[in-house]
Scaffold this active site. Structure first.
Site, PDB file in Angstrom:
ATOM      1  N   GLU A   1      -5.628   3.746   6.191  1.00  0.00           N
ATOM      2  CA  GLU A   1      -5.105   3.668   4.550  1.00  0.00           C
ATOM      3  C   GLU A   1      -6.102   4.713   3.296  1.00  0.00           C
ATOM      4  OE1 GLU A   1      -6.736   0.370   0.985  1.00  0.00           O
ATOM      5  OE2 GLU A   1      -5.780  -0.748   2.791  1.00  0.00           O
TER       6      GLU A   1
ATOM      7  N   ARG B   1       0.793  -1.267  -0.061  1.00  0.00           N
ATOM      8  CA  ARG B   1       0.199   0.198   0.009  1.00  0.00           C
ATOM      9  C   ARG B   1       1.421   1.244  -0.491  1.00  0.00           C
ATOM     10  NH1 ARG B   1      -2.710  -3.546  -0.938  1.00  0.00           N
ATOM     11  NH2 ARG B   1      -4.487  -4.476  -0.269  1.00  0.00           N
TER      12      ARG B   1
ATOM     13  N   SER C   1     -11.456   0.556   3.181  1.00  0.00           N
ATOM     14  CA  SER C   1     -10.472  -0.051   4.256  1.00  0.00           C
ATOM     15  C   SER C   1     -10.153   1.070   4.477  1.00  0.00           C
ATOM     16  CB  SER C   1      -9.863  -0.909   3.189  1.00  0.00           C
ATOM     17  OG  SER C   1     -10.340  -2.133   2.797  1.00  0.00           O
TER      18      SER C   1
END
Length: 321
Positions: free
Chosen positions: A300, A181, A230
């Site tokens: 995130e 990520r 998320s």
């Protein structure tokens, strides 16, 4: 005079040849999927790559620049965003081109889901995971978006970008510096397109994989809510939702913000949440998870902009740092 109007006046005649659209004091709540947040001083939507480069060349170096996509994982604070927010238009940056039997090029304003559909039509495998990611290619490149066991870095060949001075660059996969990520590519770079490599696959097989992705999303994720996807990254050796659940935060509400009862790593705006409510809820969850499991969950969702006076949210609510 508002901040946005003042900034546009400061630019003056320098913008005469710029073909894109300017919106002073743009309401970011109209852009983000959370439907919350303060205004951007000035929103600029360039007509194409040349227009973007030309604008950046005339923009004073002291004016902050931020790039946003379709706003799917963006939380804007109530005080708004200073400087210029650049949002790439679908007309100028929304094309998908099939380059070969296994390769395609996509503009960074293209929704991930449309890249998956284009790959299906061309019989190119390896892009089914994009069918379930509610974002655009620019964000996928920046955060190495992934799902269903596949990440963006596995498909990227090269990325075309424009820097703060208006100079165009091409970065290789290695130069993007991918990790979970994350990309270590310079923050100032504005990605405008990318080439991707897949593999030949029977369209029926691709379609089955995409249907599986869609079924999973509809079954376990609150996709019809005002959400940012998320909320937290998965910590090493665990899943974010498991830690949130263990800390007793499933369904937790603060103001109009709630951790989804359906999938507790999804934060939702139940209708009246402010940017403050959403961020305070997120930090409350981080605080409780740290207290319960000793894990410091990482956001995130990208949080941007300024807090309003007396509406500041400290990390972990200031209790553990």
């Amino acid at each position: 005079m508002t901040k946005g109007t003042a900034l546009l006046e400061r630019l003056g005649g320098a913008v005469a040849d710029i073909r894109g659209r300017f919106t002073p004091d743009a309401p970011m709540e109209a852009i983000t999927w959370f439907r919350a947040g303060g205004p951007a001083d000035l929103l600029f939507q360039p007509a194409d790559e040349d227009d973007l480069a030309a604008f950046l060349k005339i923009l004073p170096a002291d004016v902050p620049v931020m790039v946003v996509g379709i706003g799917s994982n963006l939380l804007v604070r109530e005080g708004g965003i200073r400087g210029v927010v650049i949002r790439l238009s679908a007309k100028g940056f929304g094309a998908v081109e099939i380059l070969s039997e296994t390769r395609l090029r996509a503009g960074t304003a293209v929704p991930d889901k449309r890249v998956a559909a284009a790959a299906l039509d061309a019989g190119i495998g390896g892009f089914h995971f994009y069918h379930g990611i509610p974002g655009a290619i620019g964000g996928a490149l920046r955060m190495n978006a992934g799902a269903n066991g596949v990440e963006t870095r596995e498909r990227v060949v090269s990325v075309r970008a424009v820097d703060r001075s208006g100079t165009v660059h091409t970065l290789t996969n290695e130069e993007m510096g991918y990790a979970y990520r994350h990309s270590s590519a310079a923050k100032e770079l504005i990605f405008v397109s990318a080439e991707f490599e897949g593999y030949r696959e029977d369209p029926a097989v691709i379609r089955a994989a995409m249907d599986e992705v869609q079924n999973h999303r509809e079954t376990v994720q609150p996709i019809r809510e005002k959400t940012g996807g998320s909320t937290f990254k998965n910590p090493e050796g665990s899943s974010a939702w498991k830690e949130v659940d263990k800390a007793g935060c499933r369904g937790l509400m603060i103001g109009g913000a709630q951790m989804s009862p359906m999938h507790c790593n999804f934060m939702i705006n139940t209708g009246s949440a402010t940017g403050y409510d959403l961020e305070y809820l997120g930090e409350t969850v981080r605080s409780r998870v740290l207290e319960t499991s000793g894990i410091k969950l990482e956001w995130e969702i990208k949080r941007v902009g300024e807090f309003k006076p007396e509406r500041t949210v400290q990390e972990f609510l200031g209790q553990f740092i």
